[in-house]
Design a protein around this motif. Structure first.
Motif, mmCIF file in Angstrom:
data_model
loop_
_atom_site.group_PDB
_atom_site.id
_atom_site.type_symbol
_atom_site.label_atom_id
_atom_site.label_comp_id
_atom_site.label_asym_id
_atom_site.label_seq_id
_atom_site.Cartn_x
_atom_site.Cartn_y
_atom_site.Cartn_z
ATOM 1 N N ILE A 276 0.776 -1.254 -0.066
ATOM 2 C CA ILE A 276 0.025 -0.104 -0.148
ATOM 3 C C ILE A 276 1.022 1.121 -0.214
ATOM 4 O O ILE A 276 0.571 2.085 -0.747
ATOM 5 N N ASP A 277 1.890 1.294 0.832
ATOM 6 C CA ASP A 277 2.921 2.422 0.858
ATOM 7 C C ASP A 277 3.599 2.712 -0.431
ATOM 8 O O ASP A 277 3.858 3.667 -0.806
ATOM 9 N N LEU A 278 4.076 1.469 -0.944
ATOM 10 C CA LEU A 278 4.915 1.564 -2.244
ATOM 11 C C LEU A 278 4.024 1.921 -3.426
ATOM 12 O O LEU A 278 4.587 2.861 -4.340
ATOM 13 N N ASN A 279 2.956 1.443 -3.455
ATOM 14 C CA ASN A 279 2.256 1.828 -4.635
ATOM 15 C C ASN A 279 1.331 3.200 -4.543
ATOM 16 O O ASN A 279 0.821 3.734 -5.287
ATOM 17 N N SER A 280 1.609 3.952 -3.169
ATOM 18 C CA SER A 280 1.273 5.145 -3.264
ATOM 19 C C SER A 280 2.137 6.046 -3.609
ATOM 20 O O SER A 280 1.768 7.461 -3.917
ATOM 21 N N ARG A 281 3.429 5.647 -4.230
ATOM 22 C CA ARG A 281 4.319 6.598 -4.661
ATOM 23 C C ARG A 281 4.451 6.691 -6.121
ATOM 24 O O ARG A 281 4.031 5.668 -6.764
ATOM 25 N N PRO A 282 4.558 7.654 -6.600
ATOM 26 C CA PRO A 282 4.472 7.875 -8.198
ATOM 27 C C PRO A 282 5.663 7.096 -8.878
ATOM 28 O O PRO A 282 6.847 6.795 -7.939
ATOM 29 N N VAL A 283 5.537 6.401 -10.136
ATOM 30 C CA VAL A 283 6.579 5.886 -10.867
ATOM 31 C C VAL A 283 7.950 6.771 -10.682
ATOM 32 O O VAL A 283 7.849 7.888 -11.084
ATOM 33 N N PRO A 284 8.797 6.375 -10.341
ATOM 34 C CA PRO A 284 10.238 7.151 -10.618
ATOM 35 C C PRO A 284 10.497 7.727 -12.066
ATOM 36 O O PRO A 284 10.209 7.076 -12.903
ATOM 37 N N THR A 285 10.900 8.887 -12.135
ATOM 38 C CA THR A 285 11.215 9.823 -13.299
ATOM 39 C C THR A 285 12.739 9.540 -13.368
ATOM 40 O O THR A 285 13.633 9.138 -12.597
ATOM 41 N N GLY A 286 13.377 9.990 -14.464
ATOM 42 C CA GLY A 286 14.434 9.902 -14.997
ATOM 43 C C GLY A 286 15.240 8.413 -15.223
ATOM 44 O O GLY A 286 16.349 8.270 -15.223
ATOM 45 N N GLY A 350 1.671 3.632 -15.415
ATOM 46 C CA GLY A 350 2.684 4.652 -15.861
ATOM 47 C C GLY A 350 4.038 4.172 -16.559
ATOM 48 O O GLY A 350 4.914 4.860 -16.793
ATOM 49 N N VAL A 351 3.853 2.955 -16.630
ATOM 50 C CA VAL A 351 5.167 2.391 -17.318
ATOM 51 C C VAL A 351 4.518 1.827 -18.866
ATOM 52 O O VAL A 351 3.649 1.024 -18.947
ATOM 53 N N GLU A 352 5.294 2.504 -19.801
ATOM 54 C CA GLU A 352 4.677 2.276 -21.004
ATOM 55 C C GLU A 352 5.333 1.200 -21.785
ATOM 56 O O GLU A 352 4.600 0.554 -22.740
#
Length: 411
Positions: A276-286, A350-352
């Motif tokens: 729950i905590d991990l999936n509340s964070r946005p997908v990393p950028t860069g 968010g992962v294409e």
């Protein structure tokens, strides 16, 4: 009897009761005294021996437990250990080199600016990489395997991965490609998104190399109910370690004592606090992210031919109903995923760059002729996910020229 009669009767019995209380006790014989004495003495000795036996049993249990933990610690790999396989020398044949892992403490060669780090999953002894590592080394990559106590809480494992990346940075590594199987993808996601590490941006940080590419394989981003069977996979891991040990050291079978207490299995369950905590964070950028998902189903019409073609089943159900049943089973198989991680759990919003391969959870990285035949898939020299991984590693990551260190062509 009236009240008066009752009172008179009690008064009559009172002298007899008083005489009974004043009567001397029956005399004790010498034999009775001796028996009582020895009985009490025997009872005391029995209690003394029982207490001594209990203390000895507790001491033996504590000693055995301490020995088992020492044996497990001696046999288990160091927490957060790094092992290396160097790339093939320039100008040699394109054939993958022989697999040869070297512990990080014994690897004295200088490291290039860019390396590939492999992160395994739950209850894995490292053999999952035995086909990918030679192929990647043959393509010119320096491959590093990250080993860790994989039954401990996932957050602890992520902390060890962050420490390992800092160690690599201290040895001159500027950029890293992470290739992570199963639970290893969750460990890497935690590092890439947690405050105090990359905090959601794969760019280089103080003491940390840039993470340019992140490849997940069969990662249960939404959890997996197979985590309930963690004790079974734990047993498989320890037996595999023992079989791989050149000395046949039975202490390898005690590795579970130094591998965590099963917290990882709880973290992997759907709806766990960790997920729950991990999936509340946005997908990393860069970071260039690739998500490889396995499917244990063939793609052609040969799937379930007994239900899609005329035959005994069609004769009983009728051709229309037989095809309807086949379609329903095909649809159920489509959601099964790699037989461990459902497709709905492996997908990550968010992962294409999401790639599906026809393979089981381990079969995507370890080629199996039996599995290919069962799935009605063509046989190949490499497991189905390996060509995809090598293709992505050969591509320049976005921003690679400015991430620090030489470009991707100089591996």
């Amino acid at each position: 009897m009236n009240t008066r009669s009752t009172a008179l009767a009690l008064l009559a019995l009172a002298p007899a009761a008083a005489l009974a209380q004043q009567a001397p006790p029956e005399p004790r014989t010498p034999i009775a005294d001796a028996v009582g004495h020895y009985a009490n003495k025997a009872a005391g000795k029995v209690g003394q021996y029982a207490r001594a036996a209990e203390a000895a049993a507790r001491g033996a249990a504590d000693e055995a437990k301490a020995w088992a933990h020492r044996a497990a610690a001696a046999a288990a790999p160091p927490p957060g250990g790094l092992v290396f396989t160097p790339p093939a020398p320039a100008g040699t044949s394109a054939a993958p080199p022989a697999l040869a892992w070297t512990p990080g403490a014994d690897y004295a060669r200088p490291l290039p600016a860019r390396v590939v780090v492999l992160v395994h999953g739950l209850d894995e002894e490292g053999g999952i990489w035995n086909e990918l590592a030679p192929g990647a080394a043959g393509a010119g990559h320096t491959v590093i395997r990250f080993d860790y106590p994989n039954d401990q809480p996932l957050a602890h494992s992520a902390g060890l991965l962050a420490e390992a990346l800092r160690e690599l940075h201290g040895r001159g590594v500027a950029r890293v490609d992470l290739v992570c199987h199963s639970m290893g993808g969750l460990v890497a996601r935690d590092v890439l998104t947690r405050p105090g590490a990359y905090a959601g941006d794969g760019a280089a940080k103080a003491g940390l190399p840039a993470v340019e590419r992140f490849i997940m394989l069969g990662t249960p981003n939404g959890g997996s109910s197979w985590a309930y069977f963690e004790p079974v996979t734990e047993a498989r891991e320890q037996v595999a370690r023992w079989l791989q040990d050149d000395d046949d050291d039975p202490r390898q079978l005690l590795g579970f004592l130094a591998d965590g207490r099963g917290e990882a299995g709880r973290d992997l369950l759907p709806g766990s606090e960790f997920l729950i905590d991990l999936n509340s964070r946005p997908v990393p950028t860069g970071v260039a992210i690739t998500n490889i998902i396995g499917e244990v189903r063939p793609t052609g019409e040969a799937f379930l031919p007994c239900l899609t073609a005329a035959g005994p089943v069609s004769d009983v159900l009728g051709e229309g109903r037989a095809r309807a049943v086949a379609d329903a089973l095909r649809s159920a198989a489509a959601g099964l995923g790699d037989a461990v991680v459902p497709i709905s759990s492996a997908e990550l919003a968010g992962v294409e760059d999401t790639v599906r391969v026809c393979a089981s959870h381990r079969g995507m990285l370890r080629a199996s002729k039996v599995e290919r035949l069962v799935l009605n898939e063509p046989l190949a020299e490499a497991a189905p996910a390996i060509p995809v991984i090598l293709d992505r590693l050969a591509r320049p990551a976005p921003g690679a020229a400015t991430a620090g260190g030489p470009g991707p062509a100089k591996r």
